[in-house]
Design a protein around this motif. Sequence first.
Motif, short mmCIF file in Angstrom:
data_model
loop_
_atom_site.label_atom_id
_atom_site.label_comp_id
_atom_site.label_asym_id
_atom_site.label_seq_id
_atom_site.Cartn_x
_atom_site.Cartn_y
_atom_site.Cartn_z
N MET A 1 0.90 -1.26 0.11
CA MET A 1 0.02 -0.07 -0.12
C MET A 1 0.81 1.11 -0.04
O MET A 1 1.57 1.60 1.07
CB MET A 1 -0.96 -0.02 1.22
CG MET A 1 -1.87 -1.22 1.31
SD MET A 1 -2.86 -1.31 2.66
CE MET A 1 -2.03 -1.43 4.10
N GLU A 7 -8.85 4.77 2.95
CA GLU A 7 -8.47 3.59 3.02
C GLU A 7 -9.73 2.99 2.28
O GLU A 7 -11.01 3.30 2.37
CB GLU A 7 -8.56 2.91 4.43
CG GLU A 7 -7.57 3.18 5.02
CD GLU A 7 -7.24 2.65 6.44
OE1 GLU A 7 -8.48 2.26 6.91
OE2 GLU A 7 -6.30 2.49 6.95
N THR A 9 -11.66 -0.59 -0.01
CA THR A 9 -11.66 -1.95 -0.21
C THR A 9 -12.10 -2.48 -1.50
O THR A 9 -13.10 -1.75 -2.12
CB THR A 9 -12.74 -2.75 0.95
OG1 THR A 9 -12.12 -2.10 2.18
CG2 THR A 9 -12.62 -3.93 0.82
N GLN A 26 -14.30 3.28 3.44
CA GLN A 26 -14.48 2.50 4.88
C GLN A 26 -15.80 2.47 5.50
O GLN A 26 -16.18 1.86 6.56
CB GLN A 26 -13.38 2.99 5.95
CG GLN A 26 -12.06 2.61 5.56
CD GLN A 26 -11.93 1.20 5.47
OE1 GLN A 26 -12.03 0.45 4.34
NE2 GLN A 26 -11.56 0.56 6.70
N ARG A 51 -5.90 1.20 -6.61
CA ARG A 51 -4.78 1.99 -5.76
C ARG A 51 -4.94 3.47 -6.23
O ARG A 51 -4.68 4.21 -5.42
CB ARG A 51 -3.67 1.60 -6.06
CG ARG A 51 -3.20 0.33 -5.05
CD ARG A 51 -1.89 0.04 -5.58
NE ARG A 51 -1.52 -1.29 -4.46
CZ ARG A 51 -0.30 -1.95 -4.63
NH1 ARG A 51 0.34 -1.82 -5.46
NH2 ARG A 51 -0.04 -2.78 -3.59
N THR A 55 -5.90 4.17 -0.38
CA THR A 55 -5.17 3.09 0.25
C THR A 55 -5.89 1.71 0.18
O THR A 55 -6.73 1.62 0.72
CB THR A 55 -4.54 3.33 1.45
OG1 THR A 55 -3.82 4.77 1.28
CG2 THR A 55 -3.60 2.50 2.14
N ILE A 57 -6.85 -1.89 1.11
CA ILE A 57 -6.77 -2.55 2.28
C ILE A 57 -6.77 -3.90 2.04
O ILE A 57 -5.97 -4.75 2.54
CB ILE A 57 -7.79 -2.23 3.41
CG1 ILE A 57 -7.72 -0.84 3.86
CG2 ILE A 57 -7.60 -3.10 4.32
CD1 ILE A 57 -6.34 -0.52 4.40
N ALA A 58 -7.53 -4.35 1.20
CA ALA A 58 -7.88 -5.91 0.84
C ALA A 58 -8.80 -5.97 -0.38
O ALA A 58 -9.43 -4.96 -0.71
CB ALA A 58 -8.75 -6.72 2.02
N THR A 81 -3.62 -8.09 0.17
CA THR A 81 -4.46 -9.20 1.06
C THR A 81 -5.63 -9.45 0.32
O THR A 81 -6.50 -8.58 -0.53
CB THR A 81 -4.99 -8.56 2.35
OG1 THR A 81 -3.80 -8.38 3.16
CG2 THR A 81 -5.91 -9.57 3.15
#
Length: 353
Positions: A1, A7, A9, A26, A51, A55, A57-58, A81
Amino acid sequence: MTHDGPEITGGVDTHGLTHHAAVIDQVGRHLADQEFPATIRGYRDPLDWMRAHGTLIAVRVEGTGAYGAELARVLTAAGVTVVDVDRPDRKTRRMKGKSDPIDAYAAATAVLAGRATGVPKSRDGVVEAIRVLRITRRSAVKARTQAMNQVRGLLVSAPAMLREQVTGLDRAALIRTLARLRPGDDLSRPPAATPAARRHQAMDDEIADLDAELGPLTRQAAPALLELFGVGPETAGQFPASAGDNPERMRSEAAFAHLTGVAPIPASSGRTHRHRLNRGGDRAANNALHTIVLVRMRYDERTRAYVERRTKEGLSKKDIMRCLKRFVAREVYRALTCTPTEQTTQNDLAPAA
């Protein structure tokens, strides 16, 4: 990251020709979605695209064992992840509809909500080679069985002279005898069952070649498994294939028991307190455990004593085998995940109850 920003997902709905990616923040707000081709370049572009929104995360990928296998490998290699989940259930599809963007957003939401936590198989090592060879071997075994059934079926209507010639022969001798027959000058009347017998021989040779390749790979991937009582090369090869090249993805031996379908399911009601067999999980791994239990029940004195004791306590044979399969799953898990110095001898059978 490496990117600054909020953040996020990601979620990906995978298909044979295209993948549809989506990102959420989030708090679950939908940010963007886009379709990418299922090509070498198309496996890398979704990562850069995600990206660019923040950021990462998964990423939740549907079907990491099928259409999403290569995408999962690319994301994992990039340090992302990856979470493996099944498609939404039918109730959710009925309520919210079905489309690629909807499925992609649902995938990302499942990760954010914590409903999806599965770690996918890496599918990039020795175990993947074992899995591929085992699939081929299983197909060859089925073809050999089919050829044998054809031989016996064709012999029913074969000339009496041929039937008397092969009567009483065991399988190997029967196949050798029929495969040696030749049609002679009249090519319009080949000997009955000869083509099927030759096909049987070809499958025998193919299975022998596959076994020669599988043996060293199985010993390399799971040497400790072969030391367990009742575990042969065939059953030992199944467990790594079920667990994957990264067996540490299983959080505990209880998780491995669920994977192999031997976690006891409560079946109590009123004054009756009991458990039943688990019909879920990897049925090939469950069959391997079943084979080991049958061998131990016949040849292992410790297991035979356990069966006798539990029978006197009123348990049925099915329930006793359920307990034994759960115990064997514990041993197999330790052999798969422990280092050679951590391997221990078999424990007492009492905990299996």
